[in-house]
Design an enzyme around this catalytic site. Sequence first.
Site, PDB file in Angstrom:
ATOM      1  N   ASP A  61       0.915  -1.348  -0.014  1.00 49.55           N
ATOM      2  CA  ASP A  61       0.104   0.019   0.227  1.00 49.55           C
ATOM      3  C   ASP A  61       1.000   1.245  -0.280  1.00 49.55           C
ATOM      4  O   ASP A  61       1.562   1.525   1.006  1.00 49.55           O
ATOM      5  CB  ASP A  61      -0.913   0.072   1.191  1.00 49.55           C
ATOM      6  CG  ASP A  61      -1.976   1.028   1.273  1.00 49.55           C
ATOM      7  OD1 ASP A  61      -2.533   1.163   0.268  1.00 49.55           O
ATOM      8  OD2 ASP A  61      -1.904   1.679   2.399  1.00 49.55           O
ATOM      9  N   THR A  94      -3.216   5.543  -4.133  1.00 47.22           N
ATOM     10  CA  THR A  94      -2.164   6.346  -3.836  1.00 47.22           C
ATOM     11  C   THR A  94      -0.846   6.150  -4.404  1.00 47.22           C
ATOM     12  O   THR A  94      -0.027   7.133  -4.717  1.00 47.22           O
ATOM     13  CB  THR A  94      -1.868   5.941  -2.191  1.00 47.22           C
ATOM     14  OG1 THR A  94      -1.637   4.714  -1.978  1.00 47.22           O
ATOM     15  CG2 THR A  94      -3.034   6.344  -1.139  1.00 47.22           C
ATOM     16  N   THR A  95      -0.402   4.893  -4.857  1.00 47.43           N
ATOM     17  CA  THR A  95       0.798   4.633  -5.516  1.00 47.43           C
ATOM     18  C   THR A  95       0.518   5.640  -6.979  1.00 47.43           C
ATOM     19  O   THR A  95       1.267   6.129  -7.403  1.00 47.43           O
ATOM     20  CB  THR A  95       0.722   3.354  -5.812  1.00 47.43           C
ATOM     21  OG1 THR A  95       0.669   2.654  -4.704  1.00 47.43           O
ATOM     22  CG2 THR A  95       2.160   2.721  -6.498  1.00 47.43           C
ATOM     23  N   ASP A 386      -9.060  -0.545   0.915  1.00 41.98           N
ATOM     24  CA  ASP A 386      -9.114  -0.058  -0.493  1.00 41.98           C
ATOM     25  C   ASP A 386     -10.509  -0.216  -1.364  1.00 41.98           C
ATOM     26  O   ASP A 386     -11.130   0.603  -2.094  1.00 41.98           O
ATOM     27  CB  ASP A 386      -7.985  -0.521  -1.635  1.00 41.98           C
ATOM     28  CG  ASP A 386      -6.847  -0.012  -0.912  1.00 41.98           C
ATOM     29  OD1 ASP A 386      -6.674   0.857  -0.215  1.00 41.98           O
ATOM     30  OD2 ASP A 386      -5.623  -0.763  -1.386  1.00 41.98           O
TER      31      ASP A 386
HETATM   32  P1  ADP Z   1      -2.824   2.470  -6.254  1.00 38.85           P
HETATM   33  O1  ADP Z   1      -2.074   2.485  -4.790  1.00 38.85           O
HETATM   34  O2  ADP Z   1      -2.559   3.323  -7.142  1.00 38.85           O
HETATM   35  O3  ADP Z   1      -4.201   1.837  -6.176  1.00 38.85           O
HETATM   36  P2  ADP Z   1      -2.546  -0.476  -6.833  1.00 38.85           P
HETATM   37  O4  ADP Z   1      -1.276  -1.285  -6.621  1.00 38.85           O
HETATM   38  O5  ADP Z   1      -3.872  -0.800  -6.047  1.00 38.85           O
HETATM   39  O6  ADP Z   1      -1.974   0.866  -6.742  1.00 38.85           O
HETATM   40  O7  ADP Z   1      -2.658  -0.571  -8.474  1.00 38.85           O
HETATM   41  C1  ADP Z   1      -3.818  -0.004  -9.060  1.00 38.85           C
HETATM   42  C2  ADP Z   1      -3.549  -0.346 -10.570  1.00 38.85           C
HETATM   43  O8  ADP Z   1      -3.769  -1.769 -10.678  1.00 38.85           O
HETATM   44  C3  ADP Z   1      -4.676   0.324 -11.350  1.00 38.85           C
HETATM   45  O9  ADP Z   1      -4.308   1.158 -12.337  1.00 38.85           O
HETATM   46  C4  ADP Z   1      -5.605  -0.721 -11.876  1.00 38.85           C
HETATM   47  O10 ADP Z   1      -6.301  -0.335 -13.008  1.00 38.85           O
HETATM   48  C5  ADP Z   1      -4.899  -1.695 -11.920  1.00 38.85           C
HETATM   49  N1  ADP Z   1      -5.242  -3.270 -11.914  1.00 38.85           N
HETATM   50  C6  ADP Z   1      -5.844  -3.794 -10.805  1.00 38.85           C
HETATM   51  N2  ADP Z   1      -6.258  -5.174 -11.455  1.00 38.85           N
HETATM   52  C7  ADP Z   1      -5.740  -5.134 -12.506  1.00 38.85           C
HETATM   53  C8  ADP Z   1      -5.957  -6.350 -13.554  1.00 38.85           C
HETATM   54  N3  ADP Z   1      -6.486  -7.441 -12.966  1.00 38.85           N
HETATM   55  N4  ADP Z   1      -5.175  -6.094 -14.650  1.00 38.85           N
HETATM   56  C9  ADP Z   1      -4.459  -5.046 -15.055  1.00 38.85           C
HETATM   57  N5  ADP Z   1      -4.346  -3.976 -14.041  1.00 38.85           N
HETATM   58  C10 ADP Z   1      -4.968  -4.045 -12.996  1.00 38.85           C
HETATM   59 MG    MG Z   2      -5.331   0.371  -5.303  1.00 39.32          MG
END
Ligand code: ADP
Ligand code: MG
Length: 535
Positions: A61, A94-95, A386
Amino acid sequence: MTDKPVVLMPEDIQRIMGKDAQRNNILAAKMVAEVVKTTLGPKGMDKMLVSPTNEIIVTNDGVTILDEMQIEHPAAKMMVEIAKTQESEVGDGTTTAVMIAGKLLENAEKLLDKKIHPTVITKGYRIAAEKTQEILQEISLKITPDNEEVLKQIAMTAMTGKGAEGSKEKFAEIILKAVKQIQTNGKVNLKDIKIEKSRGDGINDTELISGIVLDKEKVSVDMPIVVHDAKIALVDFALELKNPEIDTKISVSSPDQLQSFIYQEEKEIKDLVEKIKMSGANVVFCQKGIDDFAQYLLSKEEIYACRRVAKSDMEKISKATGGKIVSNLSELTPFELGDARIVDEVESGDDNLTYIRGCQNPKAVTILIHGGTEHVIDEVERALQDGLGDVICSLKSGLVVPGGGAIEIELSKRLREFGQTLSGREQLAVEEFASALEFIPITLAENAGMDPIDTLTELKSRHDSGERNAGLNLLDNKIENVLEAKIIEPYQIKSQAIHSASEVATMILRIDDVIASSGNNKGQMRGMPPMGGEF
Ligand code: ADP
Ligand code: MG
């Protein structure tokens, strides 16, 4: 005229100016983005953080990582703020927010190298940010609260690749049920969903309780372990003898007097308990203390009681059971009592929890996370949060976007087209803004072991040919229509991320002078290199 040098500031003030200040800040911001980059997306890696007291956190996270890192560089701290804002405003993304900000600054540096003035860059960025929001709104898809399937997919997308991954379908259902249960007139307040943790069992045993789970045991072992058809009194005053604020002396001249004094004190407590009993209550939650004598009396009446219940929990119990918190026992009538089918004490690891369950139409509920170890439970909690945040903000705005980088590519494409219509150097900044958005799909691909350049090229060409939902499906490393692959995110995550990223990037770009007082920390400015030095 005199030869004496003019002294503007005390000696221990550190100052970095002009290009050095700019480059130093940009470098720090880039480094922050670099730190969280490898955690992005479903195939992102986790980080292990060890605190000075040797506590360990394993997490994916963004905000947790940055928060725990004790970052000191002033510009880097501004980047951490973006993550915090993102977390409090929407609860996820957040990322993404931090990475876009880092990339905006990295790209700005390229323009600075071309001798483009920072004010031109910031102006271009501002135009680009506004246009991006406009396009984003235009291409987002509408949903209604009845679109449960979509909401479930949103929750699952949020939890993909996190601690909750293995049970994400079950968790998504729990989240949806919880949100539906607490919503009143279409409004949902995240505070009405309590997350409680229980050691033991596996994360797949995580459950939704129609009521509240308290991290409290009953005050006395003599009280019943289970109360059926609970009538719950919520009191916010102490059930104990009044403690004089200062030492008080009482002079008694005969044993009778002493006896009557003690008797009088005890009578007050007896009256309190009697009143509770008369109201029909068989459970008491007290925000303050309950002393031994009161415990004894309550046990004798077979009343279940917990003391020192947090105010926030008292409010949740009130919402869940329909009971009213009373500040004066004379107010306590059967109408103020809350109802629950069962109140009982349940073992969890080394401690016991109190379950208040089976509430009729509760307006506050609990998601009880089960898990083998604290680290697992904590990471599941972050993932659940989340998911919850995403579902709630999708409901709020009623807008969603395709995930897996699809929305970023489409935004970037349309922003470039818009850039073509501009003249002047701002056009270059708009161009760089568009390319910063591509950093998200590039990193998603990279983290999943796909070739970033090939992937980007294919994504772009598919969007150019009108496939606006083409994105990455990282469950099987394919480029396809991500809406069909059910990878969906809330509009608000993207909108907030782009908003705060561009805001902080322009703010950092406008700084050309850093004046820092080192305070007690004589010599080196915290987190900054000596003047003119390398980072
Ligand atoms: P954040 O802290 O920004 O929410 P995450 O590690 O939760 O970061 O990653 C979010 C990203 O992962 C988003 O851009 C989302 O569209 C992408 N994502 C989530 N599930 C999938 C998937 N199955 N295939 C491709 N991208 C995905
Ligand atoms: Mg996320």
